[in-house]
Design a protein around this motif. Sequence first.
Motif, mmCIF file in Angstrom:
data_model
loop_
_atom_site.group_PDB
_atom_site.id
_atom_site.type_symbol
_atom_site.label_atom_id
_atom_site.label_comp_id
_atom_site.label_asym_id
_atom_site.label_seq_id
_atom_site.Cartn_x
_atom_site.Cartn_y
_atom_site.Cartn_z
ATOM 1 N N VAL A 17 0.832 -1.201 0.000
ATOM 2 C CA VAL A 17 0.000 0.000 0.000
ATOM 3 C C VAL A 17 0.865 1.250 0.000
ATOM 4 C CG1 VAL A 17 -1.837 1.254 1.189
ATOM 5 C CG2 VAL A 17 -1.786 -1.256 1.271
ATOM 6 N N ALA A 18 0.612 2.106 -0.970
ATOM 7 C CA ALA A 18 1.273 3.415 -1.056
ATOM 8 C C ALA A 18 0.383 4.431 -0.362
ATOM 9 C CB ALA A 18 1.480 3.800 -2.517
ATOM 10 N N PHE A 19 0.933 5.112 0.631
ATOM 11 C CA PHE A 19 0.218 6.182 1.323
ATOM 12 C C PHE A 19 0.663 7.481 0.668
ATOM 13 C CE2 PHE A 19 -0.171 2.631 4.082
ATOM 14 C CZ PHE A 19 -1.400 2.806 4.728
ATOM 15 N N VAL A 20 -0.280 8.174 0.042
ATOM 16 C CA VAL A 20 0.030 9.305 -0.835
ATOM 17 C C VAL A 20 -0.856 10.508 -0.526
ATOM 18 C CG1 VAL A 20 0.748 7.729 -2.682
ATOM 19 C CG2 VAL A 20 -1.596 8.554 -2.616
ATOM 20 N N LYS A 21 -0.588 11.595 -1.223
ATOM 21 C CA LYS A 21 -1.495 12.747 -1.182
ATOM 22 C C LYS A 21 -1.591 13.315 -2.587
ATOM 23 C CE LYS A 21 1.950 16.187 0.182
ATOM 24 N NZ LYS A 21 2.320 17.166 1.175
#
Length: 197
Positions: A78-82
């Motif tokens: 899982v990539a935690f991005v904005k």
Amino acid sequence: PLSDLVSCQPCGLACCAQPEAAMQTPRRDPMARIGRLAVVLCCLAQLGCRAELQRLDDDSFEHQTQASTGATTGSWLVAFVKGGCGKCDELSVEILKVEEPLRESYILPAYVDQATGQALFKRFKLKGDLPITLLFSKGFIYRYEGEVVAERLLEFATSAVETGVGPGKVRVPAEPSAFAELLARFKALIGMGHDEL
């Protein structure tokens, strides 16, 4: 006509090379019906050709990943991005490059946007520069710290899943109970710190 069917480059599905001609042929002609059907299928196939990571958020994360209960749905990278983050977009592209081998290893790629995953960012204590890449596997979290390169992401994920060894390995924190969430909101509302109540 059927002779106008060609392969779609990204996914190999059949697409009509001349959709306008197929749509303007007489309705009674059976070959024209097949041509129109090919155009419709092509349009639907094109929607499926656009590769994109699965989106998770505060509401869907635990249900989809089952991270705190042992991840019976498989492991998750899982990539935690904005939004608006160039590095985040680069990470998504690199993960998509190895999506097929990840899935073959029962590792599902996904992302969480900070705007719709604030509780997850808090739960996993994610602070600092984004993106942050976490692997959820068999009740543990592994934090990827390497370069944003597809092959290294794949190696990190498959190695951690196979061996149970990897960087930043910690147990997945339990999902906050409804009471804990209500208490935190109450404390925030009245301006009390966590230790004052």
